[in-house]
Design an enzyme around this catalytic site. Structure first.
Site, short mmCIF file in Angstrom:
data_model
loop_
_atom_site.label_atom_id
_atom_site.label_comp_id
_atom_site.label_asym_id
_atom_site.label_seq_id
_atom_site.Cartn_x
_atom_site.Cartn_y
_atom_site.Cartn_z
N LYS A 130 -4.98 -0.60 -2.22
CA LYS A 130 -4.87 -2.13 -3.20
C LYS A 130 -5.55 -1.64 -4.25
O LYS A 130 -5.43 -2.47 -5.15
CB LYS A 130 -4.21 -2.89 -1.75
N LYS A 148 9.08 7.61 1.67
CA LYS A 148 9.49 6.48 2.84
C LYS A 148 10.13 5.63 2.00
O LYS A 148 10.04 5.13 0.74
CB LYS A 148 8.50 5.75 3.73
N LYS A 182 9.75 -1.38 -0.15
CA LYS A 182 9.71 -2.29 -0.39
C LYS A 182 9.07 -2.19 -2.06
O LYS A 182 10.09 -3.45 -2.53
CB LYS A 182 8.55 -3.51 0.04
#
Ligand code: TRP
Length: 332
Positions: free
Chosen positions: A115, A197, A200
């Site tokens: 992040k 995967k 979001k």
């Protein structure tokens, strides 16, 4: 609360509507678990502001996520459904635990590294201490079991280390939390890149099916799903796209891979994709209707949140008092 039952706790971030993978992998399982455990399910609003959010949008998303929990079948009477920020004990325990967490430990968290690379213009202290807040969430409720995805396992491991360290210094204070892995979890991959995967934060609008997508949108996304140049519905190596659609169809209908292969023998991918799309849309429809109903009833939703906040506060008061006493604060 039933003293015989174990405590289970998990939180979800309110950023973005959940996708099909979240629904099949997490939300649906939570509903099944609510009879077997004392369940605490929360919306992690405090965690979400470690990256910049638009206030109006965030507020709407917190309400949406909360309503979705109920719409998916979680019973606010049976379980404790709460918004993290509504219980001030989370932030308070987080501060105390941060004094029992080493800088080096937090530096090693892979999510922090990812992040801080992604949001390099805003590497704030919250991004760094995020796992301490998560440890506080878990340890406050004396959680025995924490259902988490693979991406959160390192954070759960840290929570266990913090608990062990604290218990080692002050004697038994926190329950040692264990990861809860569901056996039936369907791994849902991106419809556009079936080796990745479903996520979001995927920029490609055709990659993810959102749980609030309407039927036409769902069918369209499945029709555009990336497959292969053959025309055989079977789970052979290299057929990642088809395998993904088969797992989704299997999770949604309960049919085995063999049954699915038989069902679509001699048929093309078009028929198969349509069937997966329709079955998925039909599965989500009752939840979507319930979501619409709950969202329209603002008083009901607010009331559930208030009750959830109160239950969460009461459930965690004792732990925090114990901590205050152990570290040497004056308890009034
Ligand atoms: N960090 C988790 C996520 O992004 C959300 C979370 C916050 C959580 N607190 C938690 C999950 C406590 C399990 C337990 O998915």
């Amino acid at each position: 609360m039933d003293e015989q039952k174990k405590n289970m706790l998990s939180l979800i971030q309110p950023t973005n509507t959940p996708h099909l993978g979240n629904y099949l992998g997490a939300m649906q399982n939570w509903v099944r678990l609510q009879n077997d455990y004392n369940c605490y399910f929360g919306i992690a609003d405090l965690h979400s502001i470690t990256v910049r959010q638009d206030p109006a949008k965030l507020r709407a998303q917190i309400k949406e996520s909360y309503a979705l929990l109920i719409a998916a079948g979680l019973d606010p009477e049976k379980s404790t459904l709460f918004v993290q920020g509504h219980n001030c004990h989370h932030a308070e325990l987080s501060w105390i635990l941060s004094c029992y967490t080493q800088f080096g430990e937090l530096s090693r968290m892979t999510q922090f590294k990812d992040k801080s690379a992604k949001y390099s213009d805003n590497i704030n202290a919250g991004l760094f201490t995020y796992p301490v807040l998560m440890a506080a969430d878990i340890l406050l409720y004396q959680a025995d079991l924490v259902p988490v995805g693979a991406d959160q396992k390192q954070h759960l491991e840290l929570a266990r280390n913090i608990a062990q360290r604290f218990n080692g210094v002050y004697g038994d204070t926190f329950t040692m939390p264990e990861p809860y892995i569901t056996k039936t979890t369907a791994k849902v991959m991106s419809l556009q890149e079936p080796t990745k995967k479903m996520s979001k934060s995927d920029e490609n609008p055709n990659a993810s099916v959102w749980v609030l997508d309407d039927k036409d949108t769902i069918i369209r996304k499945f029709k555009r799903a990336v497959t292969d140049s053959e025309a055989e519905v079977c789970a052979r190596e290299g057929k990642d796209g088809i395998i993904n659609l088969m797992s989704i169809y299997s999770a949604v209908t309960g049919r085995s891979f063999e049954e699915i292969e038989a069902e679509f023998k001699g048929k093309g991918y078009g028929d198969f994709k349509l069937a997966v799309g329709e079955a998925t849309a039909d599965m989500l429809a009752p939840m979507q209707a319930e979501f619409k109903r709950i969202s329209a009833d603002k008083a009901y939703l607010e009331n559930c949140m208030k009750q959830g906040a109160e239950k969460a506060y009461k459930a965690t008061r004792k732990t925090l008092q114990k901590v205050h006493k152990k570290v040497g604060f004056v308890v009034l």
